[in-house]
Scaffold this motif. Sequence first.
Motif, PDB file in Angstrom:
ATOM      1  N   VAL A  33       0.669  -1.283   0.301  1.00  0.00           N
ATOM      2  CA  VAL A  33      -0.184   0.323  -0.293  1.00  0.00           C
ATOM      3  C   VAL A  33       1.232   1.850   0.118  1.00  0.00           C
ATOM      4  N   SER A  65      -3.639   4.728  -2.439  1.00  0.00           N
ATOM      5  CA  SER A  65      -4.288   4.903  -1.018  1.00  0.00           C
ATOM      6  C   SER A  65      -4.397   6.625  -0.261  1.00  0.00           C
ATOM      7  N   LYS A  66      -4.417   6.441   0.095  1.00  0.00           N
ATOM      8  CA  LYS A  66      -5.117   7.612   0.936  1.00  0.00           C
ATOM      9  C   LYS A  66      -3.787   8.563   1.477  1.00  0.00           C
ATOM     10  N   GLU A  70      -4.025   5.407   6.420  1.00  0.00           N
ATOM     11  CA  GLU A  70      -4.539   4.463   5.689  1.00  0.00           C
ATOM     12  C   GLU A  70      -3.935   2.814   5.984  1.00  0.00           C
ATOM     13  N   ASN A  71      -3.008   3.266   5.682  1.00  0.00           N
ATOM     14  CA  ASN A  71      -1.295   2.009   5.032  1.00  0.00           C
ATOM     15  C   ASN A  71      -1.500   1.646   6.058  1.00  0.00           C
ATOM     16  N   ARG A  74      -4.070  -1.239   6.967  1.00  0.00           N
ATOM     17  CA  ARG A  74      -4.000  -2.312   6.223  1.00  0.00           C
ATOM     18  C   ARG A  74      -3.196  -2.833   5.730  1.00  0.00           C
TER      19      ARG A  74
END
Length: 366
Positions: A33, A65-66, A70-71, A74
């Motif tokens: 990601v 991704s954003k 977020e990473n 995830r």
Amino acid sequence: MLRTTLVGVATLIALLFPAFSFAAEVDAHYRIVTGPERGTYIQIGQDLAKWVAPPAGIDLEVIPSKGSAENVQRMRFEPGVKLALVQSDVYQAYVDMANSGNEEAGTLIRPLRLIMPLYDEEIYFVVRNDSPMKNINEIKDKVISVGLIGSGTAQSATTLYRLMFGQPIPEQNAQHLSNEDALAALIVKKIDVAIIVAGQPAKLFTDMNPELLQQIRFLRVDPNAPETARAKQTYYPATIHVSSYPNWLKEDVPTWTVKAFLVTYDYNLRDTVGNLKRFADSLCENFDNLQEHGHPKWKQVKLELPGLGKGWQYYQPVERRLKACFAHRAAMQATKGPATAQGGAPAPRADGRPCSDQERLLLLCK
């Protein structure tokens, strides 16, 4: 005759199946990601997928991704995601939240491990050309796009503002826009400042319409401002170079920077550990290809594993492999000689307690 045939078939199976078993063990399908489509992270991920993963027997899928927060989520929970790119200030924010007693932050960050530090990402403070502002310390009380919730940009923007001015960005002044939407809103005068984190040269600017590009510019760090001294508690000085945007910038622009890290999980399954060890070997062995053919930021990456702060850990199986490879490369060189969400009131947590701004940015609110 039948016996001879069966023996022949058995011999063939014995010859074939070890090869199939080896291929299945080596060929892994992993995901990394990264960040927005026009950001630097996704290009770094593509470089790893092209130059590092294949020699290690890994099919690496690059996922946009954003950004960093977020990473982390995830990396921790999404099947198949074995690697992530994360900003240092975002990682530290999770560590700090965990140390302060936030159980969810601890659950997220404690099993994560670093593979290695990569490069510094520049923090851009973008304004319209007709703005009266010249320096970064002038953004107080302005309407600012700080990046999407869940992005590293949002963490950097809000942390820098709090450091400089001793208070958070007023809720009515903070907009959570994507980089592209932030620049569009800036040009049509819906916001005063767009804060963007990206390694130079950033595709966001190099791909931008030249006429629109001429309508914006960057704010500068004022070395004499008291706000600058306070920002130095967490961030480091950097320079946006004319050479990165030769058809736009007329002079270098001093700004701030944040470190990017390649992150994984504390895996202990034999196949995963073996695959990541091969990935580490390939990363070291193909480093010259990354520097020659990859994003220009690879030229800033050093083959070293510096000491880490409390709450940060390298992934030990990879750490040992990288240190051995780095040492070997150094010895060889020595023998050669020199050569999406929107802003609003804090949402309640599952336990009914209101979310803090920090928890919202780190996606710790349900």
